[in-house]
Design a protein around this motif. Structure first.
Motif, PDB file in Angstrom:
ATOM      1  N   ALA A 119      46.485  37.689  29.687  1.00  0.00           N
ATOM      2  CA  ALA A 119      45.987  38.979  29.234  1.00  0.00           C
ATOM      3  C   ALA A 119      47.123  39.776  28.612  1.00  0.00           C
ATOM      4  CB  ALA A 119      45.406  39.755  30.410  1.00  0.00           C
ATOM      5  N   ALA A 121      49.198  43.224  27.090  1.00  0.00           N
ATOM      6  CA  ALA A 121      49.542  44.480  27.758  1.00  0.00           C
ATOM      7  C   ALA A 121      48.842  45.664  27.107  1.00  0.00           C
ATOM      8  CB  ALA A 121      51.049  44.669  27.734  1.00  0.00           C
ATOM      9  N   PRO A 124      44.924  50.213  30.643  1.00  0.00           N
ATOM     10  CA  PRO A 124      43.556  50.682  30.884  1.00  0.00           C
ATOM     11  C   PRO A 124      43.186  51.936  30.108  1.00  0.00           C
ATOM     12  CG  PRO A 124      44.556  49.969  32.938  1.00  0.00           C
ATOM     13  CD  PRO A 124      45.636  49.907  31.907  1.00  0.00           C
ATOM     14  N   GLU A 147      36.110  45.558  34.940  1.00  0.00           N
ATOM     15  CA  GLU A 147      37.469  45.250  35.364  1.00  0.00           C
ATOM     16  C   GLU A 147      38.462  45.730  34.307  1.00  0.00           C
ATOM     17  OE1 GLU A 147      37.982  41.176  36.385  1.00  0.00           O
ATOM     18  OE2 GLU A 147      36.315  41.156  37.831  1.00  0.00           O
ATOM     19  N   ASP A 148      39.356  46.616  34.711  1.00  0.00           N
ATOM     20  CA  ASP A 148      40.336  47.144  33.764  1.00  0.00           C
ATOM     21  C   ASP A 148      41.337  46.085  33.308  1.00  0.00           C
ATOM     22  OD1 ASP A 148      39.290  49.676  33.651  1.00  0.00           O
ATOM     23  OD2 ASP A 148      40.609  50.499  35.198  1.00  0.00           O
ATOM     24  N   ARG A 149      41.643  45.150  34.167  1.00  0.00           N
ATOM     25  CA  ARG A 149      42.589  44.104  33.804  1.00  0.00           C
ATOM     26  C   ARG A 149      41.901  43.076  32.914  1.00  0.00           C
ATOM     27  NH1 ARG A 149      47.421  41.949  35.287  1.00  0.00           N
ATOM     28  NH2 ARG A 149      47.641  39.680  35.083  1.00  0.00           N
ATOM     29  N   SER A 151      40.812  39.699  31.143  1.00  0.00           N
ATOM     30  CA  SER A 151      40.665  38.329  31.632  1.00  0.00           C
ATOM     31  C   SER A 151      41.170  37.301  30.640  1.00  0.00           C
ATOM     32  CB  SER A 151      39.186  38.042  31.937  1.00  0.00           C
ATOM     33  OG  SER A 151      38.714  38.907  32.939  1.00  0.00           O
ATOM     34  N   HIS A 160      37.394  41.629  28.719  1.00  0.00           N
ATOM     35  CA  HIS A 160      37.318  42.130  30.088  1.00  0.00           C
ATOM     36  C   HIS A 160      36.033  41.622  30.747  1.00  0.00           C
ATOM     37  CE1 HIS A 160      40.579  45.213  29.828  1.00  0.00           C
ATOM     38  NE2 HIS A 160      40.355  45.003  28.540  1.00  0.00           N
TER      39      HIS A 160
END
Length: 459
Positions: A119, A121, A124, A147-149, A151, A160
């Motif tokens: 993922a 950078a 969010p 999900e903020d992170r 995938s 995401h």
């Protein structure tokens, strides 16, 4: 450190603060060029440092291996940061690294796999801003979970995982802010490099080919077009027992929401998968790529290990339809004509077909015997029940194709620009199948999906 002001007075040197990270890839031409320029500079530094380590008694093989690994990490880190057309370069390097020996290529293969899966950078806050811009200020009401992170990473966006308001697991693809500006700058740089390609391939009219490639990449910035492509493919393969494609749930501006496919990317399986399973998946990929024009009237233009998944039930999952292009139906006539000459093993007929369809400039000399020899693997693959592909086989073909000597017959050839989507799909597909060590049933797939063309070619 000290310095002087414009009037010559001594003043202290204050180191400028590092740029504030926003989580977005750099879009300015100067910043993007600086990132790329740092790669060879760092490589040179490692070589100098490595010489000192060898003098100090460290085994040369260990030093060289460390240099290759660190350079691969740095290169693909930069490609991952820049995205856009530069990430497409990373995918091309995924093909070219197979032209290296196994020991030399391994660091690049591992780093490229991480580029496909990792993922980026994009923080969010930036993601939320883009979602609000394109889905509206109440975008959270569309999802039960988000999900903020990220995938997964894409060339101009990131994905995401979320749950749609009706409970459907979805993949939310969000374009990077400024991605269009970055890609358009890259395309201008690619256009300016046209004379270089002309020098490498003096027999080719490279400008229209480069322009066609630029238009393909520009089209990938249109998520509405990508959604239409995905709907067409999903409908065409809806009843396929071996291939699964996700439905488009929603698309607004630079946000695309599709069903989540919970599979394992081939980029991971290649490193540790069973040989028989990889071969089976390779055959499914061949069938998908071959049948797509006949079934969906489109060419799937972005085959690489990060876009294919092994689903829990063993089926092949396919994602990312931004690079798909309409199928030029006239290509079947070309394939039948050239294919007949290849199958007949007739250099004279092959030259006539090549000239008739514009693969060599009018009046230009052509070493047709060498062209026929280069096409011999295609003939072998079409005549045999299965034809084994491997990294060693591709390594040989890449070295022949990238030979810069004037005697390289590819320097005599050109390519009609409307064939660029097919070439892009072909090169990427072959690279994937070689990594999977696939024994391809090429003849059976040709006759199954294009019986008239296969008959014209004498299959």
């Amino acid at each position: 450190m000290i310095g002087r002001d414009p009037e010559g007075r001594v003043m202290p040197f204050v180191r400028p603060a590092p740029p504030r990270r926003t989580g977005n890839p750099p879009t300015g031409q100067v910043a993007r060029s600086a990132r790329l320029a740092a790669v060879p500079v760092a490589y040179a530094g490692r070589r100098i440092a490595g010489f000192g380590k060898k003098v100090a008694g460290r085994p040369p093989a260990d030093v060289d291996r460390d240099i290759r690994t660190r350079t691969a990490e740095h290169l693909f880190q930069v490609l991952g940061e820049l995205k856009g057309c530069v990430a497409k370069l990373g995918q091309l390097l995924g093909l070219l690294e197979l032209g290296l020996g196994p020991d030399l290529a391994e660091p690049y293969r591992q780093a490229l796999a991480r580029l496909h899966d990792s993922a980026p950078a994009m923080l969010p806050g930036a993601v939320h801003t883009e979602l609000a811009t394109h889905l509206g200020p109440d975008w959270r009401s569309l999802f039960l979970e988000f999900e903020d992170r990220a995938s997964a990473a894409a060339s101009v966006g990131q994905v995401h995982r979320a749950r749609w308001h009706d409970g459907t697991p979805v993949a939310v693809k969000v374009m990077y802010p400024g991605a269009r500006r970055a890609v358009l700058a890259d395309l201008q740089a690619l256009r300016r490099a046209t004379p270089l390609f002309t020098a490498l391939l003096p027999g080719a009219d490279t400008r229209p080919v480069i322009e066609a490639l630029c238009e393909e990449i520009r089209a990938e910035l249109d998520y509405a077009r990508e959604a239409a492509n995905q709907r067409a493919f999903a409908a065409a393969f809806a009843d396929d027992p071996d291939v699964v494609l996700s439905r488009v749930i929603a698309q607004q501006g630079d946000v695309l929401v599709t069903e989540w496919l919970d599979g394992v990317p081939l980029s991971r399986l290649i490193l540790r998968g069973e040989a028989a399973e990889l071969d089976r998946l390779g055959v499914l990929i061949l069938r998908f790529l071959f049948s797509a024009p006949a079934r969906a009237a489109h060419v799937y233009g972005d085959p690489h290990p990060g876009n294919f998944l092994r689903m829990p039930d063993g089926r092949l999952g396919v994602v990312d339809f931004g690079a798909c292009m309409p199928w030029p139906a006239a290509f079947l006539d070309v394939a039948g004509d050239v294919g007949a000459a290849v199958i007949a093993d007739s250099p004279a007929d092959l030259e006539a077909a090549i000239r008739r369809h514009g693969f060599v400039a009018p009046g230009r000399e052509l070493d047709i015997e060498t062209v026929a020899a280069r096409l011999q693997p295609v003939r072998d693959a079409l005549m045999a029940p299965t034809y084994p592909l491997s990294a060693d086989w591709l390594r040989k073909q890449v070295r022949l194709a990238t030979d810069l000597r004037l005697s390289n017959v590819l320097r005599q050839l050109t390519m009609p620009p409307d064939h660029t989507p097919i070439l892009r799909s072909f090169l990427g597909g072959v690279a994937v199948l070689c990594q999977l060590q696939t024994a391809v049933p090429l003849r059976a797939e040709c006759t199954r999906w294009y019986p008239e063309t296969a008959a014209a070619a004498g299959l």
